[in-house]
Design an enzyme around this catalytic site. Sequence first.
Site, mmCIF file in Angstrom:
data_model
loop_
_atom_site.group_PDB
_atom_site.id
_atom_site.type_symbol
_atom_site.label_atom_id
_atom_site.label_comp_id
_atom_site.label_asym_id
_atom_site.label_seq_id
_atom_site.Cartn_x
_atom_site.Cartn_y
_atom_site.Cartn_z
ATOM 1 N N VAL A 96 9.844 -30.923 13.280
ATOM 2 C CA VAL A 96 9.028 -29.920 12.595
ATOM 3 C C VAL A 96 9.109 -30.230 11.100
ATOM 4 C CG1 VAL A 96 8.678 -27.475 12.102
ATOM 5 C CG2 VAL A 96 9.496 -28.178 14.372
ATOM 6 N N HIS A 100 14.414 -27.560 7.326
ATOM 7 C CA HIS A 100 15.234 -26.541 7.982
ATOM 8 C C HIS A 100 16.648 -27.072 8.090
ATOM 9 C CE1 HIS A 100 13.061 -29.032 10.907
ATOM 10 N NE2 HIS A 100 14.158 -29.019 11.642
ATOM 11 N N HIS A 102 19.917 -26.836 10.232
ATOM 12 C CA HIS A 102 20.491 -26.393 11.504
ATOM 13 C C HIS A 102 21.916 -25.907 11.245
ATOM 14 C CE1 HIS A 102 17.629 -28.421 14.412
ATOM 15 N NE2 HIS A 102 17.421 -29.187 13.362
HETATM 16 P P1 DGP Z 1 14.219 -30.832 14.182
HETATM 17 O O1 DGP Z 1 14.173 -31.609 15.456
HETATM 18 O O2 DGP Z 1 15.403 -31.144 13.303
HETATM 19 O O3 DGP Z 1 12.908 -30.903 13.428
HETATM 20 O O4 DGP Z 1 14.421 -29.320 14.625
HETATM 21 C C1 DGP Z 1 13.371 -28.491 14.992
HETATM 22 C C2 DGP Z 1 13.969 -27.364 15.757
HETATM 23 O O5 DGP Z 1 13.020 -26.330 15.813
HETATM 24 C C3 DGP Z 1 14.328 -27.697 17.208
HETATM 25 O O6 DGP Z 1 15.748 -27.572 17.365
HETATM 26 C C4 DGP Z 1 13.587 -26.676 18.030
HETATM 27 C C5 DGP Z 1 13.148 -25.658 17.019
HETATM 28 N N1 DGP Z 1 11.856 -25.062 17.291
HETATM 29 C C6 DGP Z 1 10.688 -25.720 17.486
HETATM 30 N N2 DGP Z 1 9.692 -24.849 17.703
HETATM 31 C C7 DGP Z 1 10.244 -23.614 17.631
HETATM 32 C C8 DGP Z 1 9.728 -22.289 17.762
HETATM 33 O O7 DGP Z 1 8.530 -22.046 17.993
HETATM 34 N N3 DGP Z 1 10.617 -21.261 17.638
HETATM 35 C C9 DGP Z 1 11.931 -21.468 17.376
HETATM 36 N N4 DGP Z 1 12.710 -20.395 17.270
HETATM 37 N N5 DGP Z 1 12.457 -22.697 17.226
HETATM 38 C C10 DGP Z 1 11.615 -23.751 17.364
#
Ligand code: DGP
Length: 114
Positions: A96, A100, A102
């Site tokens: 995404v 962000h 984690h």
């Molecule tokens: P990364 O792979 O580092 O870009 O992490 C993206 C994270 O975002 C992944 O762990 C799943 C989370 N994620 C993706 N879509 C959504 C969503 O619609 N809602 C929530 N709460 N998390 C999401």
Amino acid sequence: MSDCIFCKIVEGTIPSAEVYRDERLYAFKDITPQAPLHVLIVPTRHIATLNDLSAHDEGLVGEMVRRAAAIAREHGYAERGYRTVFNCQSEAGQSVFHIHLHLLAGRPMGWPPG
Ligand code: DGP
């Protein structure tokens, strides 16, 4: 940014499980948790990757890290331990493109990461 899923989560047009909110940050539960506690801390302003940060954003990044520490403490992990991760670009696992941090806690973590 109109087609960014995390901008939509910040705006509330996509629902999420809120953990923290202020003017500059929003924190919510990851939809596919990789640990008993898995929270994402995002800036409310769209920034695609760590490569897009400017000197102006140093305070913002500091707030993200300090908020992760505060959330970990609130959930009882300050002494036990937790991991914070920024993935930058696809090869590192970024899926995404709105930065962000984690926050993962509640299980032993391996090193090196996969
Ligand atoms: P990364 O792979 O580092 O870009 O992490 C993206 C994270 O975002 C992944 O762990 C799943 C989370 N994620 C993706 N879509 C959504 C969503 O619609 N809602 C929530 N709460 N998390 C999401």
